[in-house]
Design a protein around this motif. Structure first.
Motif, PDB file in Angstrom:
ATOM      1  N   ASP A 171     -45.323  61.731  83.724  1.00 38.15           N
ATOM      2  CA  ASP A 171     -45.146  60.713  82.481  1.00 38.15           C
ATOM      3  C   ASP A 171     -44.506  59.360  82.817  1.00 38.15           C
ATOM      4  O   ASP A 171     -44.515  58.507  81.896  1.00 38.15           O
ATOM      5  CB  ASP A 171     -44.474  61.537  81.553  1.00 38.15           C
ATOM      6  N   THR A 172     -43.987  59.187  83.924  1.00 40.13           N
ATOM      7  CA  THR A 172     -43.342  57.936  84.284  1.00 40.13           C
ATOM      8  C   THR A 172     -44.450  56.878  84.313  1.00 40.13           C
ATOM      9  O   THR A 172     -45.435  56.793  84.812  1.00 40.13           O
ATOM     10  CB  THR A 172     -42.982  58.065  85.847  1.00 40.13           C
TER      11      THR A 172
ATOM     12  N   LEU B  13     -34.152  56.719  81.695  1.00 41.10           N
ATOM     13  CA  LEU B  13     -34.451  57.892  82.862  1.00 41.10           C
ATOM     14  C   LEU B  13     -33.920  59.184  82.280  1.00 41.10           C
ATOM     15  O   LEU B  13     -33.105  59.191  81.667  1.00 41.10           O
ATOM     16  CB  LEU B  13     -33.438  57.362  84.059  1.00 41.10           C
TER      17      LEU B  13
ATOM     18  N   ILE C 151     -48.909  52.130  84.790  1.00 37.30           N
ATOM     19  CA  ILE C 151     -48.056  52.379  86.238  1.00 37.30           C
ATOM     20  C   ILE C 151     -48.531  51.241  86.936  1.00 37.30           C
ATOM     21  O   ILE C 151     -49.787  50.596  86.710  1.00 37.30           O
ATOM     22  CB  ILE C 151     -48.135  53.678  86.774  1.00 37.30           C
TER      23      ILE C 151
ATOM     24  N   THR D  54     -38.852  56.659  83.072  1.00 36.92           N
ATOM     25  CA  THR D  54     -38.824  57.190  84.183  1.00 36.92           C
ATOM     26  C   THR D  54     -38.264  58.715  84.211  1.00 36.92           C
ATOM     27  O   THR D  54     -37.523  58.792  83.728  1.00 36.92           O
ATOM     28  CB  THR D  54     -37.743  56.480  85.108  1.00 36.92           C
ATOM     29  N   VAL D  55     -39.425  59.472  84.708  1.00 33.80           N
ATOM     30  CA  VAL D  55     -38.961  61.100  84.762  1.00 33.80           C
ATOM     31  C   VAL D  55     -38.463  61.454  86.070  1.00 33.80           C
ATOM     32  O   VAL D  55     -39.561  61.482  87.178  1.00 33.80           O
ATOM     33  CB  VAL D  55     -39.960  61.693  84.328  1.00 33.80           C
ATOM     34  N   SER D  56     -37.514  62.020  86.479  1.00 31.31           N
ATOM     35  CA  SER D  56     -37.264  62.144  87.888  1.00 31.31           C
ATOM     36  C   SER D  56     -37.330  63.708  88.104  1.00 31.31           C
ATOM     37  O   SER D  56     -37.264  64.443  87.026  1.00 31.31           O
ATOM     38  CB  SER D  56     -35.617  62.024  87.896  1.00 31.31           C
TER      39      SER D  56
ATOM     40  N   PRO E 286     -42.885  64.417  86.018  1.00 29.60           N
ATOM     41  CA  PRO E 286     -42.725  63.068  86.633  1.00 29.60           C
ATOM     42  C   PRO E 286     -44.064  62.292  86.450  1.00 29.60           C
ATOM     43  O   PRO E 286     -43.860  61.098  86.567  1.00 29.60           O
ATOM     44  CB  PRO E 286     -42.676  63.732  87.944  1.00 29.60           C
TER      45      PRO E 286
ATOM     46  N   GLN F 226     -39.700  51.090  79.393  1.00 28.97           N
ATOM     47  CA  GLN F 226     -39.946  51.968  80.826  1.00 28.97           C
ATOM     48  C   GLN F 226     -39.319  53.281  80.607  1.00 28.97           C
ATOM     49  O   GLN F 226     -38.288  53.672  80.199  1.00 28.97           O
ATOM     50  CB  GLN F 226     -39.341  51.142  81.959  1.00 28.97           C
TER      51      GLN F 226
END
Length: 123
Positions: free
Chosen positions: A90-91, A11, A40, A120-122, A88, A118
């Motif tokens: 790129d998630t 993350l 995704i 995950t970009v917030s 985001p 995985q």
């Protein structure tokens, strides 16, 4: 027998950085093309970029140019994907794949895949 393993996902906040690793074994690593794909849920796996046997990088997604870079460590049989200024979008689950030929965008031509990592970009 060839093996490919990804690591380094996690993350990260938008604008941050992450480095993914693709470790290989059982391949002629110096002449192996290593590609990164991402997926995704509900979508097809898409090619992102690839490093060929001359260590040139082929980009398949324009939005990662200038942000993602690839490098090859011959001693470690590992390709690194440096992800900077992540967004985001790129998630995804990131997969690396290898083949003893040139880079190709078609995932079907890669015989050796890792299980994925995985990212995950917030926002």
């Amino acid at each position: 027998q060839a093996q490919v393993t990804e690591s380094g996902g996690g993350l990260v906040q938008a604008g941050g950085s992450l480095r993914l690793s693709c470790r290989t074994s059982g391949l002629k690593f110096r002449t192996t093309a290593v590609a990164w794909f991402r997926q995704i849920p509900g979508a097809e796996r898409e090619g992102v970029l690839c490093i060929d046997w001359t260590d040139d990088t082929v980009f398949w997604i324009d939005s990662v140019k200038g942000r993602f870079t690839l490098s090859r460590d011959l001693a470690a049989n590992t390709v690194y994907l440096q992800m900077n200024n992540v967004e985001p979008d790129d998630t995804a689950m990131y997969f690396c794949a290898a083949r003893d030929a040139n880079c190709a965008r078609n995932a079907m031509v890669y015989p050796d895949w890792g299980p994925g990592t995985q990212v995950t970009v917030s926002s």
